[in-house]
Design a protein around this motif. Sequence first.
Motif, PDB file in Angstrom:
ATOM      1  N   LEU A 105       0.761  -1.129  -0.136  1.00 10.36           N
ATOM      2  CA  LEU A 105      -0.127   0.117   0.033  1.00 10.36           C
ATOM      3  C   LEU A 105       0.922   1.140  -0.012  1.00 10.36           C
ATOM      4  O   LEU A 105       2.032   0.941   0.350  1.00 10.36           O
ATOM      5  N   ILE A 158       3.221  -5.009   3.072  1.00 15.15           N
ATOM      6  CA  ILE A 158       2.672  -5.582   4.224  1.00 15.15           C
ATOM      7  C   ILE A 158       2.884  -7.064   4.198  1.00 15.15           C
ATOM      8  O   ILE A 158       3.095  -7.605   5.141  1.00 15.15           O
ATOM      9  N   SER A 174       2.690  -7.691  16.284  1.00 14.50           N
ATOM     10  CA  SER A 174       1.769  -6.726  15.893  1.00 14.50           C
ATOM     11  C   SER A 174       2.404  -6.062  14.557  1.00 14.50           C
ATOM     12  O   SER A 174       3.451  -5.673  14.664  1.00 14.50           O
ATOM     13  N   GLY A 175       1.581  -6.039  13.683  1.00 15.64           N
ATOM     14  CA  GLY A 175       2.196  -5.201  12.382  1.00 15.64           C
ATOM     15  C   GLY A 175       2.781  -5.894  11.427  1.00 15.64           C
ATOM     16  O   GLY A 175       3.092  -5.732  10.348  1.00 15.64           O
ATOM     17  N   SER A 176       2.814  -7.340  11.831  1.00 17.53           N
ATOM     18  CA  SER A 176       3.335  -8.402  10.951  1.00 17.53           C
ATOM     19  C   SER A 176       2.537  -8.837   9.568  1.00 17.53           C
ATOM     20  O   SER A 176       3.104  -9.520   8.629  1.00 17.53           O
ATOM     21  N   GLY A 177       1.272  -8.544   9.737  1.00 18.38           N
ATOM     22  CA  GLY A 177       0.512  -8.801   8.504  1.00 18.38           C
ATOM     23  C   GLY A 177      -0.793  -9.851   8.795  1.00 18.38           C
ATOM     24  O   GLY A 177      -1.261 -10.158   7.613  1.00 18.38           O
ATOM     25  N   LYS A 178      -0.820 -10.236   9.949  1.00 18.59           N
ATOM     26  CA  LYS A 178      -1.832 -11.308  10.157  1.00 18.59           C
ATOM     27  C   LYS A 178      -3.245 -10.777   9.783  1.00 18.59           C
ATOM     28  O   LYS A 178      -3.818 -11.645   8.989  1.00 18.59           O
ATOM     29  N   SER A 179      -3.853  -9.875  10.199  1.00 23.59           N
ATOM     30  CA  SER A 179      -5.069  -9.220   9.612  1.00 23.59           C
ATOM     31  C   SER A 179      -5.188  -9.055   8.271  1.00 23.59           C
ATOM     32  O   SER A 179      -6.149  -9.103   7.554  1.00 23.59           O
ATOM     33  N   THR A 180      -4.158  -8.583   7.748  1.00 22.59           N
ATOM     34  CA  THR A 180      -4.241  -8.358   6.274  1.00 22.59           C
ATOM     35  C   THR A 180      -4.251  -9.652   5.459  1.00 22.59           C
ATOM     36  O   THR A 180      -5.214  -9.910   4.435  1.00 22.59           O
ATOM     37  N   GLU A 208      -8.030 -12.788  16.327  1.00 23.93           N
ATOM     38  CA  GLU A 208      -7.984 -12.510  17.640  1.00 23.93           C
ATOM     39  C   GLU A 208      -9.435 -12.360  18.312  1.00 23.93           C
ATOM     40  O   GLU A 208      -9.674 -11.346  18.812  1.00 23.93           O
ATOM     41  N   HIS A 261      -2.639 -14.225  19.524  1.00 26.76           N
ATOM     42  CA  HIS A 261      -1.441 -13.666  20.100  1.00 26.76           C
ATOM     43  C   HIS A 261      -1.091 -14.599  21.302  1.00 26.76           C
ATOM     44  O   HIS A 261      -0.364 -14.657  21.809  1.00 26.76           O
TER      45      HIS A 261
HETATM   46  N1  LIG Z   1      -4.753   0.851   4.938  1.00 28.11           N
HETATM   47  C1  LIG Z   1      -3.233   0.874   5.288  1.00 28.11           C
HETATM   48  N2  LIG Z   1      -2.266   1.544   5.104  1.00 28.11           N
HETATM   49  C2  LIG Z   1      -1.302   1.500   5.231  1.00 28.11           C
HETATM   50  N3  LIG Z   1      -0.438   0.670   5.998  1.00 28.11           N
HETATM   51  C3  LIG Z   1      -1.246  -0.215   6.512  1.00 28.11           C
HETATM   52  C4  LIG Z   1      -2.840  -0.320   5.996  1.00 28.11           C
HETATM   53  N4  LIG Z   1      -3.433  -1.141   6.801  1.00 28.11           N
HETATM   54  C5  LIG Z   1      -2.423  -1.851   7.473  1.00 28.11           C
HETATM   55  N5  LIG Z   1      -1.137  -1.114   7.456  1.00 28.11           N
HETATM   56  C6  LIG Z   1       0.146  -1.781   7.662  1.00 28.11           C
HETATM   57  O1  LIG Z   1       0.289  -3.227   7.612  1.00 28.11           O
HETATM   58  C7  LIG Z   1       1.006  -3.606   8.599  1.00 28.11           C
HETATM   59  C8  LIG Z   1       0.368  -5.004   8.877  1.00 28.11           C
HETATM   60  O2  LIG Z   1      -0.987  -4.664   9.410  1.00 28.11           O
HETATM   61  P1  LIG Z   1      -1.846  -5.884  10.111  1.00 28.11           P
HETATM   62  O3  LIG Z   1      -3.166  -5.083  10.600  1.00 28.11           O
HETATM   63  O4  LIG Z   1      -2.063  -6.883   8.851  1.00 28.11           O
HETATM   64  O5  LIG Z   1      -1.003  -6.395  11.112  1.00 28.11           O
HETATM   65  P2  LIG Z   1      -1.158  -7.507  12.279  1.00 28.11           P
HETATM   66  O6  LIG Z   1      -0.247  -8.609  12.360  1.00 28.11           O
HETATM   67  O7  LIG Z   1      -2.834  -7.773  12.008  1.00 28.11           O
HETATM   68  O8  LIG Z   1      -1.122  -6.774  13.727  1.00 28.11           O
HETATM   69  P3  LIG Z   1      -1.798  -6.683  15.137  1.00 28.11           P
HETATM   70  O9  LIG Z   1      -1.321  -7.993  15.689  1.00 28.11           O
HETATM   71  O10 LIG Z   1      -1.565  -5.508  15.711  1.00 28.11           O
HETATM   72  O11 LIG Z   1      -3.424  -6.808  14.812  1.00 28.11           O
HETATM   73  C9  LIG Z   1       1.078  -2.752   9.580  1.00 28.11           C
HETATM   74  O12 LIG Z   1       2.307  -2.339   9.593  1.00 28.11           O
HETATM   75  C10 LIG Z   1       0.065  -1.745   9.385  1.00 28.11           C
HETATM   76  O13 LIG Z   1       0.521  -0.472   9.685  1.00 28.11           O
END
Ligand SMILES: Nc1ncnc2c1ncn2[C@@H]1O[C@H](COP(=O)(O)OP(=O)(O)OP(=O)(O)O)[C@@H](O)[C@H]1O
Length: 224
Positions: free
Chosen positions: A11, A20, A40-46, A165, A198
Amino acid sequence: MIDIQNLSMSLSSAGRPVTILKEIYLHVPQKELLAIVGPSGSGKSTLLGLMAGLDRPTAGSIVIDGIDLSTLSEDALATLRREKIGMVFQSFHLIPTMTALENVQIPLELQGKTNAAQEAKRLMTAVGLEARFDHYPVQLSGGEQQRVAVARAYAGSPALLLADEPTGNLDSKNGTRVIDLLLDLHRDLGNTFVLVTHDMALAERADRIITLRDGEIVEEHTHT
Ligand SMILES: Nc1ncnc2c1ncn2[C@@H]1O[C@H](COP(=O)(O)OP(=O)(O)OP(=O)(O)O)[C@@H](O)[C@H]1O
Ligand SMILES: [Mg+2]
């Protein structure tokens, strides 16, 4: 059940590209309980959102039950979700203007089920909320709301359950109850279940654990 090939997601943030997810390959066989862990931020939700077709990847393919998501229109994706995928999120995402029972009944009606009311009552009872049919979400505790969300996710017996989660907003007692419920339903239905968590103790109960770091799968561990 799920086949992910060379999946990448980037993105742009403040004009700069941010990667991501990077070149993910993942196969999730039918009936598997797969846990996804990572900082956190590793991309799991994405990754979970891409599996649900809520977002489109920058590159690579996601095939669910033989269907390449990239070939589907937004409408077709919505239909696929309605028919095959149940989702549970950290924040419960119930519809505030509907009762608990209606929240569970609506997806069944959208699926065209003739016995939607009866089936919704059965699911609400299965999650231990037979005394809460007519309560609105604000009248329910967090644990109760999440149990409604679990009942809703299982409405229509989806082939695939995605949970992000699901216990993140619950205390440990309610968290345990929701997890036991999810694992019981998964076992009874024999569906495929991808769980982001987590909680390592919970992840250990999965068939397989993958660890994401900075958008890449860095570790994989299968239970034997
Ligand atoms: N719309 C967006 N625009 C820019 N960056 C984004 C966007 N959505 C997510 N990110 C970035 O992508 C990365 C992965 O986000 P994601 O939500 O997938 O992480 P996560 O592993 O689910 O974290 P958590 O454990 O905190 O939920 C993060 O660094 C986040 O800041
Ligand atoms: Mg997340």
